[in-house]
Design an enzyme around this catalytic site. Sequence first.
Site, mmCIF file in Angstrom:
data_model
loop_
_atom_site.group_PDB
_atom_site.id
_atom_site.type_symbol
_atom_site.label_atom_id
_atom_site.label_comp_id
_atom_site.label_asym_id
_atom_site.label_seq_id
_atom_site.Cartn_x
_atom_site.Cartn_y
_atom_site.Cartn_z
ATOM 1 N N ASP A 59 0.845 -1.187 0.000
ATOM 2 C CA ASP A 59 0.000 0.000 0.000
ATOM 3 C C ASP A 59 0.887 1.246 0.000
ATOM 4 O O ASP A 59 1.652 1.467 0.941
ATOM 5 C CB ASP A 59 -0.874 -0.053 1.264
ATOM 6 C CG ASP A 59 -1.800 1.134 1.378
ATOM 7 O OD1 ASP A 59 -1.760 2.040 0.516
ATOM 8 O OD2 ASP A 59 -2.570 1.168 2.360
ATOM 9 N N ASP B 125 -6.296 6.735 -5.431
ATOM 10 C CA ASP B 125 -6.697 8.115 -5.119
ATOM 11 C C ASP B 125 -7.521 8.143 -3.832
ATOM 12 O O ASP B 125 -7.275 8.946 -2.923
ATOM 13 C CB ASP B 125 -7.512 8.640 -6.317
ATOM 14 C CG ASP B 125 -7.661 10.152 -6.323
ATOM 15 O OD1 ASP B 125 -7.040 10.807 -5.482
ATOM 16 O OD2 ASP B 125 -8.387 10.664 -7.193
HETATM 17 P P1 ADP Z 1 -6.209 4.658 -12.593
HETATM 18 O O1 ADP Z 1 -7.550 5.303 -12.640
HETATM 19 O O2 ADP Z 1 -5.076 5.602 -12.956
HETATM 20 O O3 ADP Z 1 -6.163 3.364 -13.346
HETATM 21 P P2 ADP Z 1 -6.419 3.232 -10.032
HETATM 22 O O4 ADP Z 1 -6.332 3.822 -8.681
HETATM 23 O O5 ADP Z 1 -7.706 2.604 -10.450
HETATM 24 O O6 ADP Z 1 -5.959 4.416 -11.032
HETATM 25 O O7 ADP Z 1 -5.263 2.158 -10.218
HETATM 26 C C1 ADP Z 1 -3.918 2.479 -10.402
HETATM 27 C C2 ADP Z 1 -3.052 1.383 -9.798
HETATM 28 O O8 ADP Z 1 -2.946 1.580 -8.391
HETATM 29 C C3 ADP Z 1 -3.588 -0.028 -10.000
HETATM 30 O O9 ADP Z 1 -2.510 -0.881 -10.394
HETATM 31 C C4 ADP Z 1 -4.109 -0.400 -8.618
HETATM 32 O O10 ADP Z 1 -4.021 -1.791 -8.391
HETATM 33 C C5 ADP Z 1 -3.141 0.347 -7.734
HETATM 34 N N1 ADP Z 1 -3.558 0.649 -6.340
HETATM 35 C C6 ADP Z 1 -4.817 0.733 -5.834
HETATM 36 N N2 ADP Z 1 -4.752 1.042 -4.522
HETATM 37 C C7 ADP Z 1 -3.427 1.152 -4.206
HETATM 38 C C8 ADP Z 1 -2.696 1.451 -3.000
HETATM 39 N N3 ADP Z 1 -3.320 1.697 -1.838
HETATM 40 N N4 ADP Z 1 -1.339 1.452 -3.052
HETATM 41 C C9 ADP Z 1 -0.686 1.211 -4.214
HETATM 42 N N5 ADP Z 1 -1.309 0.950 -5.382
HETATM 43 C C10 ADP Z 1 -2.665 0.913 -5.377
#
Ligand code: ADP
Length: 171
Positions: A13, A37
């Site tokens: 995370d 986000d």
């Molecule tokens: P986007 O809309 O740019 O695709 P997302 O948030 O849906 O953004 O996903 C971007 C990446 O971040 C994905 O690979 C997802 O698995 C990852 N992700 C989601 N939550 C976390 C987190 N808490 N820490 C790190 N990576 C995360």
Amino acid sequence: MKKKCRFEVIKGDITSLEVDAIVNAANNSLLGGGGVDRAIHKAAGPELYEECLNLDGCATGESKITKGYRLKAKYIIHTVGPVWHGGYRDETDLLASCYQTSLKLAYQHKIKTIAFPGISTGAYRFPKDLAALIAVNETKRFVSKNNYPEKVIFVAFDQENYEIYRKLLEK
Ligand code: ADP
């Protein structure tokens, strides 16, 4: 400093990391969304939303910086990745631009350690292999020419992304 030790991939995370800056895969409004986000806004607290209200959004491929508030990270660099439409809408250049503009802000703020999530690889459906290749190529290019950031951490949230980055960084 040797090139090799300037990159790392970890699984986990991004909000828990003790780094100078974490990058947020935000949307054009910069006012919160899903995925990483949402996790970042939740962990940083309502002050982050307040600061984002004054930023007037962000264009796709561009980046803006805020404080980290309740995070351990001092800064958050918000970048807006492209939605994948099959590769016909400049998606690869726009994703490369996310890394370039984020790294430029890191340079300007003398950020030593920066952590990137897989921008656009969640809800925005960018193919993971290609996204990771762009991430690694753009960051390698930047750090070879600049003193900051000293270290780039790629944060994989799932095993698949972890393996993809690990293989790319082995090369
Ligand atoms: P986007 O809309 O740019 O695709 P997302 O948030 O849906 O953004 O996903 C971007 C990446 O971040 C994905 O690979 C997802 O698995 C990852 N992700 C989601 N939550 C976390 C987190 N808490 N820490 C790190 N990576 C995360």
